[in-house]
Write a protein that holds these residues in place. Structure first.
Motif, PDB file in Angstrom:
ATOM      1  N   GLY A  33       0.742  -1.266   0.028  1.00 16.42           N
ATOM      2  CA  GLY A  33       0.024  -0.047  -0.094  1.00 16.42           C
ATOM      3  C   GLY A  33       0.604   1.215  -0.094  1.00 16.42           C
ATOM      4  O   GLY A  33       0.436   2.513   0.143  1.00 16.42           O
ATOM      5  N   MET A  34       2.024   1.258  -0.185  1.00 15.86           N
ATOM      6  CA  MET A  34       3.111   2.372  -0.291  1.00 15.86           C
ATOM      7  C   MET A  34       3.159   3.011  -1.684  1.00 15.86           C
ATOM      8  O   MET A  34       3.455   2.043  -2.587  1.00 15.86           O
ATOM      9  N   GLY A  35       2.708   4.062  -1.725  1.00 16.00           N
ATOM     10  CA  GLY A  35       2.833   4.930  -3.053  1.00 16.00           C
ATOM     11  C   GLY A  35       1.930   4.252  -3.893  1.00 16.00           C
ATOM     12  O   GLY A  35       1.077   3.502  -3.785  1.00 16.00           O
ATOM     13  N   TRP A  53      12.813   4.172 -12.643  1.00 14.12           N
ATOM     14  CA  TRP A  53      12.723   2.605 -12.964  1.00 14.12           C
ATOM     15  C   TRP A  53      11.722   2.232 -13.714  1.00 14.12           C
ATOM     16  O   TRP A  53      10.472   2.738 -13.609  1.00 14.12           O
ATOM     17  N   PHE A  54      11.940   1.309 -14.508  1.00 16.91           N
ATOM     18  CA  PHE A  54      10.569   0.623 -15.107  1.00 16.91           C
ATOM     19  C   PHE A  54      10.989  -0.988 -14.875  1.00 16.91           C
ATOM     20  O   PHE A  54      11.977  -1.536 -14.870  1.00 16.91           O
ATOM     21  N   GLU A  55       9.751  -1.597 -14.844  1.00 18.85           N
ATOM     22  CA  GLU A  55       9.755  -3.020 -14.848  1.00 18.85           C
ATOM     23  C   GLU A  55       8.902  -3.745 -15.878  1.00 18.85           C
ATOM     24  O   GLU A  55       7.883  -2.888 -16.179  1.00 18.85           O
ATOM     25  N   LEU A  56       9.461  -4.678 -16.620  1.00 15.73           N
ATOM     26  CA  LEU A  56       8.574  -5.422 -17.545  1.00 15.73           C
ATOM     27  C   LEU A  56       8.596  -6.836 -17.410  1.00 15.73           C
ATOM     28  O   LEU A  56       9.779  -7.440 -17.082  1.00 15.73           O
ATOM     29  N   ARG A  57       7.446  -7.310 -17.279  1.00 15.03           N
ATOM     30  CA  ARG A  57       7.318  -8.715 -16.697  1.00 15.03           C
ATOM     31  C   ARG A  57       6.424  -9.462 -17.633  1.00 15.03           C
ATOM     32  O   ARG A  57       5.478  -8.822 -18.212  1.00 15.03           O
ATOM     33  N   ARG A 102       5.819   1.348 -13.546  1.00 16.16           N
ATOM     34  CA  ARG A 102       6.653   2.334 -13.002  1.00 16.16           C
ATOM     35  C   ARG A 102       6.090   2.996 -12.058  1.00 16.16           C
ATOM     36  O   ARG A 102       4.944   2.900 -11.734  1.00 16.16           O
ATOM     37  N   ALA A 103       6.747   3.584 -11.011  1.00 15.76           N
ATOM     38  CA  ALA A 103       6.327   4.582  -9.847  1.00 15.76           C
ATOM     39  C   ALA A 103       5.722   5.683 -10.371  1.00 15.76           C
ATOM     40  O   ALA A 103       6.126   6.567 -11.244  1.00 15.76           O
ATOM     41  N   MET A 104       4.731   5.992  -9.488  1.00 11.22           N
ATOM     42  CA  MET A 104       4.040   7.592  -9.680  1.00 11.22           C
ATOM     43  C   MET A 104       4.736   8.331  -8.516  1.00 11.22           C
ATOM     44  O   MET A 104       4.860   7.925  -7.409  1.00 11.22           O
ATOM     45  N   GLN A 105       5.041   9.483  -8.969  1.00  8.38           N
ATOM     46  CA  GLN A 105       5.626  10.552  -8.097  1.00  8.38           C
ATOM     47  C   GLN A 105       4.422  11.195  -7.228  1.00  8.38           C
ATOM     48  O   GLN A 105       4.684  11.688  -5.997  1.00  8.38           O
ATOM     49  N   ARG A 144      -1.174  12.344  -9.234  1.00  8.83           N
ATOM     50  CA  ARG A 144      -1.736  13.166 -10.274  1.00  8.83           C
ATOM     51  C   ARG A 144      -0.680  12.704 -11.707  1.00  8.83           C
ATOM     52  O   ARG A 144      -0.596  13.124 -12.686  1.00  8.83           O
ATOM     53  N   ASP A 145       0.446  11.865 -11.234  1.00  5.80           N
ATOM     54  CA  ASP A 145       1.246  11.410 -12.217  1.00  5.80           C
ATOM     55  C   ASP A 145       1.040  10.385 -13.081  1.00  5.80           C
ATOM     56  O   ASP A 145       1.748   9.336 -13.387  1.00  5.80           O
ATOM     57  N   VAL A 146      -0.022  10.654 -13.871  1.00  4.50           N
ATOM     58  CA  VAL A 146      -0.402   9.500 -14.887  1.00  4.50           C
ATOM     59  C   VAL A 146       0.396  10.091 -16.210  1.00  4.50           C
ATOM     60  O   VAL A 146       0.544  11.110 -16.438  1.00  4.50           O
ATOM     61  N   PRO A 147       0.846   8.972 -17.005  1.00  2.00           N
ATOM     62  CA  PRO A 147       1.516   9.445 -18.178  1.00  2.00           C
ATOM     63  C   PRO A 147       0.619  10.190 -19.025  1.00  2.00           C
ATOM     64  O   PRO A 147      -0.509  10.318 -19.165  1.00  2.00           O
ATOM     65  N   THR A 148       1.443  11.003 -19.743  1.00  6.48           N
ATOM     66  CA  THR A 148       0.808  11.936 -20.918  1.00  6.48           C
ATOM     67  C   THR A 148       0.342  11.106 -22.124  1.00  6.48           C
ATOM     68  O   THR A 148       0.857   9.985 -21.924  1.00  6.48           O
ATOM     69  N   ALA A 149      -0.475  11.580 -22.941  1.00  4.36           N
ATOM     70  CA  ALA A 149      -0.542  10.798 -23.932  1.00  4.36           C
ATOM     71  C   ALA A 149       0.464  10.447 -24.741  1.00  4.36           C
ATOM     72  O   ALA A 149       0.671   9.269 -25.226  1.00  4.36           O
ATOM     73  N   GLU A 150       1.586  11.238 -24.866  1.00  4.89           N
ATOM     74  CA  GLU A 150       2.765  11.129 -25.742  1.00  4.89           C
ATOM     75  C   GLU A 150       3.430   9.777 -25.055  1.00  4.89           C
ATOM     76  O   GLU A 150       4.136   9.059 -25.535  1.00  4.89           O
ATOM     77  N   ARG A 151       3.682  10.006 -23.779  1.00  2.00           N
ATOM     78  CA  ARG A 151       4.362   9.065 -22.884  1.00  2.00           C
ATOM     79  C   ARG A 151       3.828   7.538 -22.992  1.00  2.00           C
ATOM     80  O   ARG A 151       4.361   6.569 -23.334  1.00  2.00           O
TER      81      ARG A 151
END
Length: 199
Positions: A78-80, A141-145, A157-160, A163-170
């Motif tokens: 439940g952290m982050g 960091w990124f994890e691919l499984r 990936r971790a959210m900061q 509101r740290d949802v990726p933009t459409a471009e990302r």
């Protein structure tokens, strides 16, 4: 009337007023958070030709014909919060997981780990590392499984912040990465003699 009773009634009135104000603030904050999340997720849903499932902070749809989803999920314990993009590309075979971390300090070595079956293609590792490296122009960091039972590739990936949802471009980069990883994985599983027929 006793001054104690008057004082008690006054305190009760203050408590009730405070509860009403706090309740209204909480409701307004919750409504605003939902509106913000919806507006952040809608451009992602458009890329998938799908829909926003607001209660799950999730988008569902298809990317180049493959079932795909993006979702905000709680971190371990439940952290982050984490943002996960899942791409259904069943290739059978063996599971694996790769993690790439770019340090904050310039010049430090990047951390790269790969977990998979013994003797799994070293080419797969190198190609997956290359895909994840390209997603890290900044520290993080990124994890691919890959899960063969679910037939799914999941990029995490971790959210900061909330509101740290990726933009459409990302998000488009995440989708391209998963599609490329799907092809690389299928080839590696075929080399190991365990891939399913292309879907």
């Amino acid at each position: 009337m006793s001054p104690y009773v008057i004082f008690g009634l006054a305190m009760l009135g203050i408590v009730i007023f405070s509860l009403v104000v706090t309740g209204n603030l909480a409701a307004n904050f919750n409504d605003r958070a939902k509106r913000d999340m919806k507006s952040a997720l809608e451009p992602l849903a458009e890329q998938l030709g799908g829909e926003v499932i607001l209660d799950e902070a999730k988008v569902d749809g298809r990317y180049n014909g493959q079932i795909t989803a993006g979702q905000v999920v709680p971190g371990p314990g439940g952290m982050g919060r984490l943002f996960q993009t899942t791409y259904i590309e069943p290739a059978g075979g063996s599971s694996w997981k790769a993690v790439v971390r770019r340090p904050k300090t310039e010049g430090e070595d990047w951390e790269r780990t790969f977990e998979g079956a013994d003797g799994f293609s070293a080419t797969l590792q190198d190609q997956v590392y290359g895909l994840l490296d390209a997603l890290l122009p900044y520290p993080g960091w990124f994890e691919l499984r890959y899960d063969p039972e679910a037939g799914a590739l999941t990029l995490t990936r971790a959210m900061q912040s909330r509101r740290d949802v990726p933009t459409a471009e990302r998000f488009a980069l995440y989708l391209q990465t998963l599609e490329q990883a799907g092809a690389v994985n299928r080839a590696a599983q075929a080399d190991a003699g365990v891939a399913t027929a292309p879907s």
